[in-house]
Design a protein around this motif. Structure first.
Motif, short mmCIF file in Angstrom:
data_model
loop_
_atom_site.label_atom_id
_atom_site.label_comp_id
_atom_site.label_asym_id
_atom_site.label_seq_id
_atom_site.Cartn_x
_atom_site.Cartn_y
_atom_site.Cartn_z
N LEU A 97 0.82 -1.21 0.00
CA LEU A 97 0.00 0.00 0.00
C LEU A 97 0.86 1.27 0.00
N GLY A 98 2.00 1.21 0.69
CA GLY A 98 2.88 2.38 0.72
C GLY A 98 3.46 2.68 -0.65
N ALA A 99 3.90 1.63 -1.34
CA ALA A 99 4.46 1.83 -2.68
C ALA A 99 3.39 2.32 -3.65
N THR A 100 2.19 1.77 -3.54
CA THR A 100 1.11 2.19 -4.43
C THR A 100 0.70 3.63 -4.15
N THR A 101 0.62 3.99 -2.87
CA THR A 101 0.27 5.36 -2.50
C THR A 101 1.31 6.35 -3.02
N ARG A 179 -7.42 18.67 1.80
CA ARG A 179 -7.78 18.76 3.21
C ARG A 179 -6.72 18.15 4.12
N THR A 180 -5.93 17.21 3.58
CA THR A 180 -4.92 16.55 4.38
C THR A 180 -3.60 16.50 3.63
N ALA A 181 -2.52 16.23 4.36
CA ALA A 181 -1.18 16.15 3.77
C ALA A 181 -0.94 14.76 3.21
N ALA A 182 0.10 14.65 2.38
CA ALA A 182 0.42 13.37 1.74
C ALA A 182 0.70 12.28 2.76
N ASP A 183 1.44 12.61 3.81
CA ASP A 183 1.79 11.60 4.82
C ASP A 183 0.57 11.10 5.57
N ASP A 184 -0.49 11.90 5.63
CA ASP A 184 -1.69 11.49 6.35
C ASP A 184 -2.34 10.27 5.71
N VAL A 185 -2.17 10.10 4.41
CA VAL A 185 -2.76 8.95 3.72
C VAL A 185 -2.13 7.66 4.25
N THR A 186 -0.81 7.60 4.22
CA THR A 186 -0.11 6.40 4.69
C THR A 186 -0.36 6.17 6.17
N ASN A 187 -0.37 7.23 6.96
CA ASN A 187 -0.59 7.08 8.40
C ASN A 187 -1.97 6.51 8.71
#
Length: 218
Positions: A97-101, A179-187
């Motif tokens: 999921l991290g690589a895909t994101t 609405r959110t930052a890129a890192d928020d997706v992975t978190n």
């Protein structure tokens, strides 16, 4: 004829026409996002008549969701017979999921288009959405197992991936709308995966204890 798979039955000319349509859709989305994908523009770029395009795909939503399905189909094919890095189910699932994101976030216009298409999809796109879910389920199931076996996912596997997918989609939607930052997706996905796999691990341990032979008292 809106199935996402690249092995769609039909003549070679039909498959080639379909490929051009999806290639044109992705190119337009990469350039200008969701609003840039217009049926007339897709038809022109794919060198097909507008009526022909509508026979293949009834709307831009069908186009974009099918394009996402083709991406996941290719990713799933590449992941077959290949060990996913990681020592634990959590590490392996987050690798996928991290690589895909990360790849999605490197193509913000395309990701915005694909994510909005999923948001607007109605019951007429259920088959295309199901196809995407099947490919994601296959990838994550292999990551959980830590093998390259292509077993049939269980109902529990499917339920777990559905929750992960929903959290992931919601987090991506927050990112593409600013609405959110890129890192928020992975978190956000990391928290969901950790909790779900902890529950799955606990249930499997309970099942294993239940299968242990009962020792007779002497």
């Amino acid at each position: 004829m809106t199935s996402a798979t690249e092995t769609t039955p039909g003549s070679s000319a039909q498959r080639e026409r379909r490929r051009r349509i999806l290639d044109a859709t992705i190119a337009l989305a990469e350039e200008g996002g969701f609003d840039a994908v217009q049926m007339r523009a897709v038809a022109d770029d794919a060198d097909v008549a507008l009526g022909t395009l509508y026979r293949y795909f009834p709307s831009k939503i069908h186009l974009l969701v099918t394009a996402r399905g083709r991406q996941f189909e290719r990713a799933e094919e590449q992941s077959r017979n290949r060990q996913v890095p990681g020592d634990t189910p959590h590490e392996r699932v987050m690798y996928i999921l991290g690589a895909t994101t990360k790849a999605l976030q490197q193509q913000p216009n395309l990701t915005e288009a694909l994510t909005r298409a999923f948001m607007f999809a109605d019951a007429s796109v259920v088959d295309e959405i199901h196809f995407v879910g099947m490919k994601l389920t296959a990838m994550i199931t292999r990551a959980i197992d830590g093998t390259d076996d292509n077993r049939e996912p269980t109902e529990e596997d499917t339920a777990i991936v559905r929750v992960i997918r929903d959290v992931w989609f919601t987090a991506l939607l927050g990112w593409v709308t600013g609405r959110t930052a890129a890192d928020d997706v992975t978190n956000a996905v990391d928290v969901a995966v950790r909790l779900l796999l902890r529950r799955l691990h606990g249930r499997r341990r309970s099942d294993q204890r239940g299968l242990r032979p009962v020792r007779r008292r002497r």
